[in-house]
Design an enzyme around this catalytic site. Structure first.
Site, short mmCIF file in Angstrom:
data_model
loop_
_atom_site.label_atom_id
_atom_site.label_comp_id
_atom_site.label_asym_id
_atom_site.label_seq_id
_atom_site.Cartn_x
_atom_site.Cartn_y
_atom_site.Cartn_z
N HIS A 171 0.84 -1.20 0.00
CA HIS A 171 0.00 0.00 0.00
C HIS A 171 0.87 1.24 0.00
O HIS A 171 1.99 1.23 0.52
CB HIS A 171 -0.94 0.01 1.21
N HIS B 144 1.08 5.28 1.09
CA HIS B 144 0.51 6.34 1.93
C HIS B 144 0.59 7.66 1.17
O HIS B 144 1.65 8.00 0.64
CB HIS B 144 1.33 6.52 3.21
#
Ligand code: 5GP
Ligand code: ZN
Length: 137
Positions: A99, A101
């Site tokens: 993922h 940010h």
């Protein structure tokens, strides 16, 4: 049974605040934001980190990141932003599912994401560069 939190969020078994979805990625708001509007761009298939994510899916993640960063800083009236991927426990990665940010930044927002700058010993920079070049051959 896969007990990955992000897989469960992608499968909608755990609720999340979704801001974007396509066939490859899900964009949600981080539940404990570094700043308000902190976004997570999560690849839908489960890969632990950048290196294990296939190139085409990683490119889609980064394209979504660029688009959503623009929307986020405009929506929040942010001055700047950090784009961060933690890879592995020692880097600070807590959820081993790739993922990105996106953290909106404001002047004097109290976040200290900077790192201290170390020094190379004599000749060490060339030695390390040589090792990396060797792996790329
Ligand atoms: P990492 O340290 O793995 O790069 O970041 C994981 C992030 O996921 C953290 O910033 C954390 O606040 C966020 N997070 C953890 N659990 C949940 C959750 O259940 N929902 C959402 N929206 N974010 C989460
Ligand atoms: Zn997962």
């Amino acid at each position: 049974m896969n007990d990955c939190i992000f897989c469960k969020i992608i499968e909608k078994q755990i609720p999340s605040t979704i801001i974007y979805e396509d066939t490859v990625v899900l964009g949600i708001l981080d539940i404990n934001p570094a700043n308000k509007g902190h976004v997570l761009i999560i690849v839908k298939n489960h890969y632990p980190d950048t290196i294990t994510t296939p190139e085409d899916e990683f490119v889609s993640v980064m394209a979504a990141t660029k688009m959503i960063a623009k929307a986020t800083i405009t929506a929040l009236g942010a001055d700047a932003y950090n784009i961060i991927i933690n890879n592995g426990k020692a880097s600070g990665q807590v959820i081993p599912h790739l993922h990105v940010h996106i953290v909106p930044r404001f002047p004097d927002d109290g976040l200290h994401l900077e790192w201290p700058h170390k020094k190379y010993a004599e000749g060490e920079i060339d030695e390390i560069a040589g090792k990396i070049r060797g792996e790329l051959e």
